[in-house]
Design a protein around this motif. Structure first.
Motif, PDB file in Angstrom:
ATOM      1  N   TYR A 114       0.998  -1.297   0.097  1.00 57.52           N
ATOM      2  CA  TYR A 114       0.315  -0.181  -0.292  1.00 57.52           C
ATOM      3  C   TYR A 114       0.621   0.806  -0.134  1.00 57.52           C
ATOM      4  CZ  TYR A 114      -3.268   4.152   1.621  1.00 57.52           C
ATOM      5  OH  TYR A 114      -4.165   4.522   1.442  1.00 57.52           O
ATOM      6  N   HIS A 115       1.859   1.392   0.475  1.00 55.43           N
ATOM      7  CA  HIS A 115       3.008   2.059   1.048  1.00 55.43           C
ATOM      8  C   HIS A 115       3.362   2.791  -0.598  1.00 55.43           C
ATOM      9  CE1 HIS A 115       5.394   5.312   3.067  1.00 55.43           C
ATOM     10  NE2 HIS A 115       6.062   5.040   2.033  1.00 55.43           N
ATOM     11  N   GLU A 116       4.044   1.851  -0.826  1.00 54.73           N
ATOM     12  CA  GLU A 116       4.599   2.113  -2.080  1.00 54.73           C
ATOM     13  C   GLU A 116       3.734   2.978  -3.766  1.00 54.73           C
ATOM     14  OE1 GLU A 116       7.131  -0.101   0.061  1.00 54.73           O
ATOM     15  OE2 GLU A 116       5.212  -0.256  -0.881  1.00 54.73           O
ATOM     16  N   MET A 117       2.639   1.792  -3.427  1.00 59.30           N
ATOM     17  CA  MET A 117       1.177   2.126  -4.306  1.00 59.30           C
ATOM     18  C   MET A 117       0.632   3.975  -4.002  1.00 59.30           C
ATOM     19  SD  MET A 117      -2.492   1.375  -4.708  1.00 59.30           S
ATOM     20  CE  MET A 117      -3.185   2.340  -3.009  1.00 59.30           C
ATOM     21  N   LEU A 118       0.696   4.266  -2.816  1.00 62.21           N
ATOM     22  CA  LEU A 118       0.071   5.824  -2.476  1.00 62.21           C
ATOM     23  C   LEU A 118       1.047   6.557  -3.212  1.00 62.21           C
ATOM     24  CD1 LEU A 118      -1.824   7.277  -1.066  1.00 62.21           C
ATOM     25  CD2 LEU A 118       0.080   6.924   0.901  1.00 62.21           C
ATOM     26  N   LYS A 119       2.685   6.708  -2.364  1.00 65.14           N
ATOM     27  CA  LYS A 119       3.371   7.149  -3.418  1.00 65.14           C
ATOM     28  C   LYS A 119       3.227   7.458  -4.766  1.00 65.14           C
ATOM     29  CE  LYS A 119       8.331   8.332  -2.674  1.00 65.14           C
ATOM     30  NZ  LYS A 119       9.427   7.822  -1.882  1.00 65.14           N
ATOM     31  N   GLU A 120       3.350   6.426  -5.587  1.00 62.98           N
ATOM     32  CA  GLU A 120       3.362   6.497  -7.014  1.00 62.98           C
ATOM     33  C   GLU A 120       1.482   7.195  -7.160  1.00 62.98           C
ATOM     34  OE1 GLU A 120       1.914   2.956 -10.272  1.00 62.98           O
ATOM     35  OE2 GLU A 120       4.091   3.119  -9.500  1.00 62.98           O
ATOM     36  N   TYR A 121       0.786   6.808  -6.401  1.00 63.60           N
ATOM     37  CA  TYR A 121      -0.842   8.377  -6.908  1.00 63.60           C
ATOM     38  C   TYR A 121      -0.401   9.727  -6.819  1.00 63.60           C
ATOM     39  CZ  TYR A 121      -4.549   9.467  -5.844  1.00 63.60           C
ATOM     40  OH  TYR A 121      -5.800  10.444  -5.448  1.00 63.60           O
ATOM     41  N   LEU A 122       0.574   9.295  -5.020  1.00 65.64           N
ATOM     42  CA  LEU A 122       0.398  11.016  -4.877  1.00 65.64           C
ATOM     43  C   LEU A 122       1.452  12.027  -6.220  1.00 65.64           C
ATOM     44  CD1 LEU A 122       0.509  10.992  -1.425  1.00 65.64           C
ATOM     45  CD2 LEU A 122      -1.579  11.001  -2.426  1.00 65.64           C
ATOM     46  N   ILE A 123       2.081  10.987  -6.925  1.00 71.81           N
ATOM     47  CA  ILE A 123       3.305  11.530  -7.432  1.00 71.81           C
ATOM     48  C   ILE A 123       2.387  11.873  -9.321  1.00 71.81           C
ATOM     49  CG2 ILE A 123       5.383  11.090  -9.308  1.00 71.81           C
ATOM     50  CD1 ILE A 123       6.824   9.794  -6.584  1.00 71.81           C
ATOM     51  N   LYS A 124       2.025  10.925  -9.161  1.00 76.64           N
ATOM     52  CA  LYS A 124       1.050  10.557 -10.738  1.00 76.64           C
ATOM     53  C   LYS A 124       0.112  12.119 -10.751  1.00 76.64           C
ATOM     54  CE  LYS A 124       0.841   6.263 -12.117  1.00 76.64           C
ATOM     55  NZ  LYS A 124       0.225   4.984 -12.284  1.00 76.64           N
ATOM     56  N   ASN A 125      -0.069  12.349  -9.799  1.00 73.66           N
ATOM     57  CA  ASN A 125      -1.207  13.556  -9.339  1.00 73.66           C
ATOM     58  C   ASN A 125      -0.303  15.168  -8.693  1.00 73.66           C
ATOM     59  OD1 ASN A 125      -4.026  13.273  -9.704  1.00 73.66           O
ATOM     60  ND2 ASN A 125      -3.308  11.536  -8.916  1.00 73.66           N
ATOM     61  N   GLY A 126       1.056  15.073  -9.038  1.00 76.29           N
ATOM     62  CA  GLY A 126       1.970  16.318  -9.322  1.00 76.29           C
ATOM     63  C   GLY A 126       2.316  16.449  -7.417  1.00 76.29           C
ATOM     64  N   VAL A 127       2.548  15.279  -7.109  1.00 77.15           N
ATOM     65  CA  VAL A 127       3.023  15.929  -5.938  1.00 77.15           C
ATOM     66  C   VAL A 127       4.299  15.336  -5.680  1.00 77.15           C
ATOM     67  CG1 VAL A 127       3.122  15.011  -2.715  1.00 77.15           C
ATOM     68  CG2 VAL A 127       0.899  15.186  -4.127  1.00 77.15           C
ATOM     69  N   GLU A 128       4.938  15.854  -4.911  1.00 76.06           N
ATOM     70  CA  GLU A 128       6.725  16.166  -5.131  1.00 76.06           C
ATOM     71  C   GLU A 128       7.303  15.528  -3.496  1.00 76.06           C
ATOM     72  OE1 GLU A 128       8.742  19.050  -6.425  1.00 76.06           O
ATOM     73  OE2 GLU A 128       7.586  19.461  -8.214  1.00 76.06           O
ATOM     74  N   PHE A 129       8.262  14.730  -3.899  1.00 74.64           N
ATOM     75  CA  PHE A 129       9.201  13.968  -2.246  1.00 74.64           C
ATOM     76  C   PHE A 129      10.311  14.170  -2.639  1.00 74.64           C
ATOM     77  CE2 PHE A 129       5.645  11.457  -2.707  1.00 74.64           C
ATOM     78  CZ  PHE A 129       4.113  11.056  -1.273  1.00 74.64           C
ATOM     79  N   ALA A 130      10.732  14.554  -0.953  1.00 76.01           N
ATOM     80  CA  ALA A 130      12.094  14.665  -0.111  1.00 76.01           C
ATOM     81  C   ALA A 130      12.597  13.708  -0.324  1.00 76.01           C
ATOM     82  CB  ALA A 130      12.210  16.067   0.910  1.00 76.01           C
TER      83      ALA A 130
END
Length: 308
Positions: free
Chosen positions: A271-287
């Motif tokens: 779930y964690h990996e899927m969530l991060k991928e989903y957020l990146i697809k929607n313009g979220v940037e991670f440090a």
């Protein structure tokens, strides 16, 4: 001998009354469901068996009494769970503030709950109502009466996909995080179908009234930086669309929120990996989380760069 027997019987009657009164004081409104009615039915069945009624009549009456006994056992289980799950010092008396009409309807519906898994849910909800009278959504009884163990299991998985979002303000994060259920079904249909969360199941949960299925954006998050946590794993968000945070396709209703508080989370692999991928697809940037130090003290988090 006659006087001794009479005195003994009287003593037993007084002792029984004391036990009943003590139980009544402790259990309050739950007392009638904690054993007294069950004993009364057992005694009545014994009387029927010893009666001079025709065998067919006896059989019909006893079968009805056995059905009643099963239902009373269900109510008893729910009542006892409520007592065990409630916080210490919870008032179960008529003075508790719990609406008697609501309580009677709730316990009347509880007599049909046979599954131990569902009895646990019913008992925890009842405990929460006595802890905080009036907190249970009005349609909770209907929804609990209609939800099947299979749908309850699916809902448990839904509630397990929980994200804690902490807003960062000047290196300090608010002590109260925002709790989101993020299920991007439209992006990862295969992933969710493998979990048993097909569109049909989510639609049934929607129809039942525990969640709403659509596309949602959380617009009450305003900080420029966010710390999110899933499964005790942190991610630091340094950029996203400030007009709304992508929140997937599911939002809990008031009943769903109440139920989610008593459901034990289930570990959802990947779930964690899927969530991060989903957020990146929607313009979220991670440090890169490895570049930061995250510290917590008394519920307050601080986030600082390692080279500062």
């Amino acid at each position: 001998m006659g006087l001794k027997k009479e005195a003994a019987e009287k003593g037993l009657e007084v002792a029984t009354d004391l036990v009943k009164n003590n139980a009544s004081n402790v259990l309050g409104m739950l007392f009638p469901f904690a054993g007294v009615k069950k004993k009364a039915i057992e005694m009545r069945m014994e009387q029927i068996e010893k009666s001079n009624l025709p065998d067919e009549t006896k059989l019909a009456l006893i079968l009805n009494m056995k059905d009643d006994l099963k239902r009373i056992k269900n109510q008893k289980a729910v009542a006892e769970i409520a007592v065990n799950e409630a916080k210490e010092g919870t008032d179960f008396s008529e003075k508790s503030g719990v609406n008697e009409e609501w309580f009677e309807r709730y316990m009347d519906a509880a007599k049909f709950v046979n599954s131990e898994e569902m009895q646990l849910i019913w008992g925890k909800i009842l405990a929460g109502e006595f802890e905080k009278p009036g907190s249970t959504p009005p349609n909770m009884t209907r929804i609990l009466s209609e939800i099947t163990p299979e749908l309850a299991q699916a809902f448990s998985k839904t509630c397990s996909m929980k994200v804690l979002v902490r807003e960062i303000n000047e290196k300090e994060i608010n002590t109260i995080p925002k709790e989101l259920i993020v299920i991007p079904y439209s992006y990862y249909k295969v992933f969710f179908k493998r979990l048993g969360l097909s569109f049909e199941v989510l639609n049934e949960l929607d129809t039942l009234g525990v969640l709403k299925y659509d596309e949602f954006w959380e617009d009450k998050i305003t900080s420029k930086q966010l710390l999110i946590c899933t499964e005790n794993r942190f991610e630091l968000i340094i950029k996203y669309d400030y007009t709304g945070f992508p929140a997937g396709n599911v939002m809990l209703t008031a009943v769903g929120e109440s139920l989610s508080k008593i459901i034990e989370p289930i570990k959802i692999e990947g779930y964690h990996e899927m969530l991060k991928e989903y957020l990146i697809k929607n313009g979220v940037e991670f440090a890169d989380i490895n570049d930061y130090i995250i510290e917590e003290k008394d519920g307050i988090f601080t986030v600082t760069k390692k080279n500062q």
